[in-house]
Design a protein around this motif. Structure first.
Motif, PDB file in Angstrom:
ATOM      1  N   LYS A 148       0.959  -1.154  -0.138  1.00 19.76           N
ATOM      2  CA  LYS A 148      -0.193  -0.213  -0.125  1.00 19.76           C
ATOM      3  C   LYS A 148       0.224   1.605   0.379  1.00 19.76           C
ATOM      4  N   GLY A 149       2.473   1.171  -0.013  1.00 18.65           N
ATOM      5  CA  GLY A 149       2.541   2.671   0.735  1.00 18.65           C
ATOM      6  C   GLY A 149       3.831   2.790  -0.719  1.00 18.65           C
ATOM      7  N   ARG A 150       5.448   2.602  -0.469  1.00 20.61           N
ATOM      8  CA  ARG A 150       6.556   2.513  -1.213  1.00 20.61           C
ATOM      9  C   ARG A 150       6.270   1.651  -2.954  1.00 20.61           C
ATOM     10  N   LEU A 151       5.705   0.797  -2.203  1.00 18.38           N
ATOM     11  CA  LEU A 151       5.325  -0.391  -3.814  1.00 18.38           C
ATOM     12  C   LEU A 151       3.466  -0.550  -4.418  1.00 18.38           C
ATOM     13  N   ALA A 152       3.412   0.884  -3.374  1.00 17.29           N
ATOM     14  CA  ALA A 152       1.947   1.018  -4.627  1.00 17.29           C
ATOM     15  C   ALA A 152       2.740   1.794  -5.959  1.00 17.29           C
ATOM     16  N   VAL A 153       1.642   1.185  -6.964  1.00 12.57           N
ATOM     17  CA  VAL A 153       1.396   1.385  -8.171  1.00 12.57           C
ATOM     18  C   VAL A 153       1.119   2.508  -8.932  1.00 12.57           C
ATOM     19  N   ARG A 154       1.964   3.228  -9.611  1.00 12.52           N
ATOM     20  CA  ARG A 154       0.989   4.891  -9.813  1.00 12.52           C
ATOM     21  C   ARG A 154       0.229   4.514 -11.531  1.00 12.52           C
ATOM     22  N   LEU A 155      -0.436   5.025 -10.835  1.00 12.74           N
ATOM     23  CA  LEU A 155      -1.771   4.759 -12.354  1.00 12.74           C
ATOM     24  C   LEU A 155      -1.532   5.612 -13.280  1.00 12.74           C
ATOM     25  N   PRO A 156      -1.588   5.217 -14.736  1.00 14.57           N
ATOM     26  CA  PRO A 156      -1.114   6.846 -15.547  1.00 14.57           C
ATOM     27  C   PRO A 156      -3.045   8.043 -14.975  1.00 14.57           C
ATOM     28  N   GLN A 157      -3.576   8.056 -14.322  1.00 13.42           N
ATOM     29  CA  GLN A 157      -4.767   9.107 -15.106  1.00 13.42           C
ATOM     30  C   GLN A 157      -4.572  10.238 -13.218  1.00 13.42           C
ATOM     31  N   GLY A 158      -2.926   9.176 -12.610  1.00 12.71           N
ATOM     32  CA  GLY A 158      -2.858  10.069 -11.558  1.00 12.71           C
ATOM     33  C   GLY A 158      -3.264   8.648 -10.765  1.00 12.71           C
ATOM     34  N   GLN A 191      10.610  -0.199   6.236  1.00 17.30           N
ATOM     35  CA  GLN A 191      11.169  -0.706   4.680  1.00 17.30           C
ATOM     36  C   GLN A 191       9.473  -1.728   4.030  1.00 17.30           C
ATOM     37  N   PRO A 192       9.390  -1.928   2.876  1.00 11.62           N
ATOM     38  CA  PRO A 192       9.072  -2.549   2.429  1.00 11.62           C
ATOM     39  C   PRO A 192       9.461  -4.407   2.438  1.00 11.62           C
ATOM     40  N   VAL A 193       8.929  -5.563   2.993  1.00 16.55           N
ATOM     41  CA  VAL A 193       9.013  -6.716   2.557  1.00 16.55           C
ATOM     42  C   VAL A 193       9.096  -7.637   1.832  1.00 16.55           C
ATOM     43  N   LEU A 194      10.084  -7.967   1.139  1.00 16.42           N
ATOM     44  CA  LEU A 194       9.491  -9.472   0.234  1.00 16.42           C
ATOM     45  C   LEU A 194       9.814 -10.857   0.469  1.00 16.42           C
ATOM     46  N   PHE A 195       9.223 -11.243  -0.033  1.00 15.78           N
ATOM     47  CA  PHE A 195       9.666 -13.071   0.747  1.00 15.78           C
ATOM     48  C   PHE A 195       9.564 -13.565  -0.729  1.00 15.78           C
ATOM     49  N   THR A 196      10.802 -14.568  -0.561  1.00 18.49           N
ATOM     50  CA  THR A 196      11.240 -15.526  -1.871  1.00 18.49           C
ATOM     51  C   THR A 196      11.429 -16.921  -1.264  1.00 18.49           C
ATOM     52  N   THR A 197      11.678 -17.885  -1.663  1.00 16.87           N
ATOM     53  CA  THR A 197      12.418 -18.656  -1.799  1.00 16.87           C
ATOM     54  C   THR A 197      14.092 -18.527  -1.013  1.00 16.87           C
ATOM     55  N   TYR A 198      14.742 -19.687  -0.047  1.00 14.19           N
ATOM     56  CA  TYR A 198      15.940 -19.611  -0.124  1.00 14.19           C
ATOM     57  C   TYR A 198      16.933 -19.794  -1.268  1.00 14.19           C
ATOM     58  N   THR A 199      16.648 -20.426  -2.031  1.00 11.48           N
ATOM     59  CA  THR A 199      17.198 -20.441  -3.415  1.00 11.48           C
ATOM     60  C   THR A 199      17.188 -19.581  -4.178  1.00 11.48           C
ATOM     61  N   ARG A 200      16.331 -18.382  -4.156  1.00  8.06           N
ATOM     62  CA  ARG A 200      15.411 -17.622  -5.307  1.00  8.06           C
ATOM     63  C   ARG A 200      16.470 -16.632  -4.678  1.00  8.06           C
ATOM     64  N   ALA A 201      16.108 -16.502  -3.122  1.00  9.67           N
ATOM     65  CA  ALA A 201      16.631 -15.256  -2.940  1.00  9.67           C
ATOM     66  C   ALA A 201      18.528 -15.000  -3.018  1.00  9.67           C
ATOM     67  N   LYS A 202      19.143 -16.042  -2.893  1.00 11.59           N
ATOM     68  CA  LYS A 202      20.577 -16.356  -3.484  1.00 11.59           C
ATOM     69  C   LYS A 202      20.842 -15.146  -4.921  1.00 11.59           C
ATOM     70  N   THR A 203      19.852 -15.514  -5.681  1.00 10.56           N
ATOM     71  CA  THR A 203      20.313 -15.005  -6.934  1.00 10.56           C
ATOM     72  C   THR A 203      19.462 -13.970  -7.091  1.00 10.56           C
ATOM     73  N   TYR A 204      19.102 -13.443  -6.277  1.00  6.31           N
ATOM     74  CA  TYR A 204      18.565 -11.993  -6.448  1.00  6.31           C
ATOM     75  C   TYR A 204      19.764 -11.618  -5.622  1.00  6.31           C
ATOM     76  N   ALA A 205      20.717 -11.925  -4.407  1.00  7.09           N
ATOM     77  CA  ALA A 205      21.588 -10.821  -3.996  1.00  7.09           C
ATOM     78  C   ALA A 205      23.319 -11.815  -4.275  1.00  7.09           C
ATOM     79  N   VAL A 206      23.079 -12.133  -5.108  1.00 10.00           N
ATOM     80  CA  VAL A 206      24.254 -12.611  -5.723  1.00 10.00           C
ATOM     81  C   VAL A 206      25.596 -11.807  -5.558  1.00 10.00           C
ATOM     82  N   SER A 207      25.382 -10.911  -5.643  1.00 11.46           N
ATOM     83  CA  SER A 207      27.056 -10.208  -4.791  1.00 11.46           C
ATOM     84  C   SER A 207      27.466 -10.005  -3.533  1.00 11.46           C
ATOM     85  N   GLU A 208      26.567 -11.046  -2.843  1.00 10.85           N
ATOM     86  CA  GLU A 208      27.595 -11.135  -1.993  1.00 10.85           C
ATOM     87  C   GLU A 208      27.370 -12.980  -1.610  1.00 10.85           C
ATOM     88  N   ARG A 209      28.999 -12.624  -0.893  1.00 14.57           N
ATOM     89  CA  ARG A 209      29.682 -13.974  -0.553  1.00 14.57           C
ATOM     90  C   ARG A 209      29.169 -15.194   0.395  1.00 14.57           C
TER      91      ARG A 209
END
Length: 385
Positions: A148-158, A191-209
């Protein structure tokens, strides 16, 4: 005598309203600030409370609270599983991640990776979709406040609409499809919180060792979580707490190493001091204006105890009405803000009892000044020209 006391108080409407208003405003401050602190502390331990199934948290020895993150190697998971008394243990990832919305805007979010097989570590409830849909490729679940907050979608008509099932995000240049909206405790940094699987989270955060933030474990039936946690520490060299211990450690760290308690406590103290000063001054002026009435009653034989009782009744009535208005205004404000973005004050009976006791002290101090004046009053003084 009590009826006369009430007639005197309610008859002077200006001063009565002044006393009630001062107490009401003071009550609002003394309720709102502790309620804000309660919300902040609840957010600090919200991640632990939301994940109710595990009763042991294992982490890097340098971690001091639930808000800190020192990643481990994945091999530490197998070491924890090998400790006697551990029924099961699963990986849990948590880290910051930049999220790009469909309109190109970016925001910082907190990403949580759940065990692929069991999805342990997920949110306590779902508003839309199913948690099991995280097994769909590229799937993520978003917390309700973030949607509802920071990830809310902006509509073309405002205007905007909440992020919902089917919307697409981008995490680290990778596609993420929203398959659900969850109900969870907001993060400490809102901050907004996103949940995903552990394996997929590792692909999103590949910059971390290192990517294993915590190991969530369950003690076997008949084993105390605290005892198993100490055993994990001895055998692995990691830090381990039971869920309750981790909550206490996190709260202690926040209170000791931030100015949160000092700042909010100072505001409460100012509210109490101002309320006591204004209430005392207005109530004393009210007593002075009615001093001739007290003198007449004293000349007619009223005892000091009876006059003291009259003043106490007047002060307690004004305090009760003022506190009721202040508490009512605070509750209405919390109800109006419920479900929105930003802090959500938590008014508990402890806060109401504490602020009520403070208001009682304020009115008693105000009454004491007036009581001393009336007790020293000479009955014949009111008849002198």
């Amino acid at each position: 005598m009590l009826r006369i006391a009430l007639t005197m108080l309610l008859g002077d409407k200006a001063k009565y309203l002044g006393i009630v208003t001062a107490i009401a405003l003071s009550s609002v401050i003394m309720i709102q600030q502790p309620a804000m602190l309660a919300d902040m502390l609840a957010q600090t331990t919200g991640a632990i409370t939301d994940i109710g199934l595990p009763d042991i948290w294992v982490m890097d020895p340098s971690v001091r609270s639930a808000e800190e993150n020192r990643a481990l190697r994945d091999t530490q998971l197998h070491r924890v599983r090998g400790v006697r008394g551990v029924d099961w243990a699963v990986p849990f990832f948590r880290g910051g991640q930049k999220v790009r919305l469909e309109d190109g805007e970016t925001t910082q979010a907190q990403l949580k990776g759940l065990d692929d097989a069991t999805l342990i570590g997920g949110p306590p409830g779902m508003v839309q979709g199913r948690l099991e849909d995280l097994r769909i490729p590229d799937a993520v679940v978003v917390d309700e406040a973030g949607a509802k907050g920071r990830l809310a979608v902006r509509l073309p008509q405002g205007g905007t609409r909440p992020l919902g099932v089917g919307d697409v995000l981008e995490l680290n240049e990778r596609r993420a499809v929203v398959v659900g909206v969850a109900r969870s405790t907001p993060s400490f940094m809102s901050q907004p919180v996103l949940f995903t699987t552990y394996t997929r989270a590792k692909t999103y955060a590949v910059s971390e060792r290192k990517l294993l933030s915590f190991v969530l474990a369950k003690a076997r039936l008949g084993e105390a979580p605290e005892a198993v946690a100490r055993r994990i520490e001895r055998e692995t060299g990691l830090k381990a707490y039971s869920s309750e211990e981790f909550k206490e450690v996190s709260l202690e760290h926040i209170l000791k190493h931030t100015n949160m308690l000092m700042n909010l406590g100072f505001v409460v103290l100012i509210g109490f001091a101002v309320g006591a000063a204004v209430t005392g001054q207005v109530f004393y002026n009210f007593t002075l204006d009615n001093l001739r009435h007290f003198g007449v009653l004293k000349a007619m034989g009223a005892s000091d105890a009876a006059l003291t009782g009259m003043i106490l009744v007047q002060a307690l009535l004004a305090g009760f009405v003022g506190f009721g208005l202040g508490a009512g205004a605070s509750v209405l404000q919390v109800a109006a803000a419920a479900g929105g973005m930003g802090p959500q004050p938590k008014i508990t009976w402890h806060i109401l009892a504490g602020s009520g006791a403070a208001v009682l002290l304020i009115v008693c101090l105000a009454a004491l000044v007036s009581i001393r004046k009336v007790r020293r009053l000479e009955p014949g003084a009111v008849f002198k020209p």
